[in-house]
Design an enzyme around this catalytic site. Structure first.
Site, PDB file in Angstrom:
ATOM      1  N   LYS A   8       0.858  -1.194   0.000  1.00  0.00           N
ATOM      2  CA  LYS A   8       0.000   0.000   0.000  1.00  0.00           C
ATOM      3  C   LYS A   8       0.885   1.232   0.000  1.00  0.00           C
ATOM      4  O   LYS A   8       2.057   1.208   0.390  1.00  0.00           O
ATOM      5  CB  LYS A   8      -0.941  -0.005   1.206  1.00  0.00           C
ATOM      6  CG  LYS A   8      -0.271  -0.026   2.581  1.00  0.00           C
ATOM      7  CD  LYS A   8       0.238   1.310   3.080  1.00  0.00           C
ATOM      8  CE  LYS A   8       0.858   1.226   4.479  1.00  0.00           C
ATOM      9  NZ  LYS A   8       1.576   2.466   4.860  1.00  0.00           N
ATOM     10  N   GLY A  96       3.813  -1.343   4.176  1.00  0.00           N
ATOM     11  CA  GLY A  96       2.925  -2.305   4.819  1.00  0.00           C
ATOM     12  C   GLY A  96       3.150  -3.750   4.448  1.00  0.00           C
ATOM     13  O   GLY A  96       2.238  -4.575   4.612  1.00  0.00           O
ATOM     14  N   GLY A  97       4.339  -4.101   3.986  1.00  0.00           N
ATOM     15  CA  GLY A  97       4.577  -5.461   3.517  1.00  0.00           C
ATOM     16  C   GLY A  97       4.368  -6.517   4.587  1.00  0.00           C
ATOM     17  O   GLY A  97       3.731  -7.545   4.351  1.00  0.00           O
ATOM     18  N   GLY A  98       4.909  -6.278   5.788  1.00  0.00           N
ATOM     19  CA  GLY A  98       4.735  -7.251   6.861  1.00  0.00           C
ATOM     20  C   GLY A  98       3.290  -7.393   7.280  1.00  0.00           C
ATOM     21  O   GLY A  98       2.803  -8.503   7.538  1.00  0.00           O
ATOM     22  N   SER A  99       2.576  -6.279   7.326  1.00  0.00           N
ATOM     23  CA  SER A  99       1.155  -6.307   7.681  1.00  0.00           C
ATOM     24  C   SER A  99       0.347  -7.047   6.623  1.00  0.00           C
ATOM     25  O   SER A  99      -0.572  -7.808   6.941  1.00  0.00           O
ATOM     26  CB  SER A  99       0.621  -4.880   7.825  1.00  0.00           C
ATOM     27  OG  SER A  99       1.269  -4.209   8.888  1.00  0.00           O
ATOM     28  N   ASP A 132      -2.292  -1.445  10.923  1.00  0.00           N
ATOM     29  CA  ASP A 132      -2.744  -1.332   9.531  1.00  0.00           C
ATOM     30  C   ASP A 132      -3.058  -2.683   8.899  1.00  0.00           C
ATOM     31  O   ASP A 132      -3.374  -2.754   7.710  1.00  0.00           O
ATOM     32  CB  ASP A 132      -1.735  -0.559   8.678  1.00  0.00           C
ATOM     33  CG  ASP A 132      -0.352  -1.186   8.647  1.00  0.00           C
ATOM     34  OD1 ASP A 132      -0.134  -2.181   9.362  1.00  0.00           O
ATOM     35  OD2 ASP A 132       0.506  -0.679   7.909  1.00  0.00           O
TER      36      ASP A 132
END
Length: 270
Positions: A8, A96-99, A132
């Site tokens: 995102k 926001g890759g980990g989320s 997020d």
């Protein structure tokens, strides 16, 4: 079963106040972009996880996808699985890759084991993993408030624009960025600004983290100016950084010639 968690960008980010629980209330617009990881889960005789792609420099068992598995395992009798995560979304980038990985893991496990978790239940689990994370349960353009979990669909469509996303070899600590931001109400709500044409966003749509991050890492601020010099209609740092994006009317060819070789670059039509 394989899924492809996406990233995102933040179309503006305002930190409005610090909460009594230590978190911050914010206002932002989350917009999904087609930069993705690969996440595969299969049945196994014992629990295993492997991670390829970007070196996360962490114990794989501490990854958020493992925490997502353990969260559901606490409530459901899940069997052992083998997880493989291929990381392509830059880390420490505000994307926001980990989320995304965590939330897609929840959805994958619900489908794989027929847990029949509806969207609201998945979002409740996701919020336990990160502020997020709920966005990635159903990633579409939203106006977000609270910790980032109060989501409202918003009619923003950037289809036809070309996204250039630049991640320098700099890691920005989200916790540190929050420590140095001064909460303040925006002069106009991002929800209202979203109704402006993109050409009017420059100077009106802001990210409050930029001042601290640009002061500490001038090269990140330089990226924003570079994208404008290249002809971007709008440019902004995403989240707490360090990735910066630009929206262009036309495709930017040979973007690698504009940036050093150790920068990660993505250029795609939205």
């Amino acid at each position: 079963m394989i899924v492809y968690p996406i990233a995102k960008i933040n179309l503006g980010l305002l930190i409005t106040e610090k909460r009594a629980d230590g978190f911050h209330n914010l206002e932002t617009i989350f917009y999904p972009v087609p930069v993705q990881d690969d996440l595969e889960v299969v049945y196994a005789s014992e629990f295993q996880i492997s991670i390829t792609g970007i070196d996360l420099q962490e114990d794989p068992t501490s990854n958020l996808v493992v925490k997502a598995y353990q969260l559901l395992k606490d409530d459901f009798d899940l069997p052992p699985v083998r997880i493989h995560l291929h990381k392509n979304i830059p880390v420490g980038a505000g994307l926001g890759g980990g989320s995304a990985d965590a939330s897609y893991m929840l959805k994958l496990l619900s489908d794989l084991f027929q847990l029949q978790l509806d969207q609201q239940k998945l979002m409740d689990y996701a919020l336990q993993l990160g502020s997020d994370c709920p966005f990635f349960i159903n990633p579409k353009p939203v106006f977000a408030r609270g910790r980032g979990e109060r989501l409202e669909g918003i009619p923003i469509d950037l289809s036809g624009y070309y996204l250039v996303l630049v991640k320098p070899p700099v890691h920005v600590s989200t916790a540190e960025a929050y420590q140095h931001v001064c909460p303040a109400q925006g002069r106009i709500s991002l929800k209202a600004i979203s109704k402006f044409p993109v050409r009017r966003w420059r100077g009106n749509v802001t990210n409050q983290f930029e001042k601290y991050v640009f002061d500490k890492h001038p090269e990140i601020g330089g990226l924003k100016q570079k994208l404008y010099d290249m002809g971007a209609v709008f440019s902004l740092m995403s989240g707490s950084g360090s990735a910066v994006f630009g929206l262009f009317r036309t495709e930017k060819k040979s973007i690698h010639s504009y940036f050093p070789n150790n920068y990660r670059l993505f250029s795609q039509k939205l």
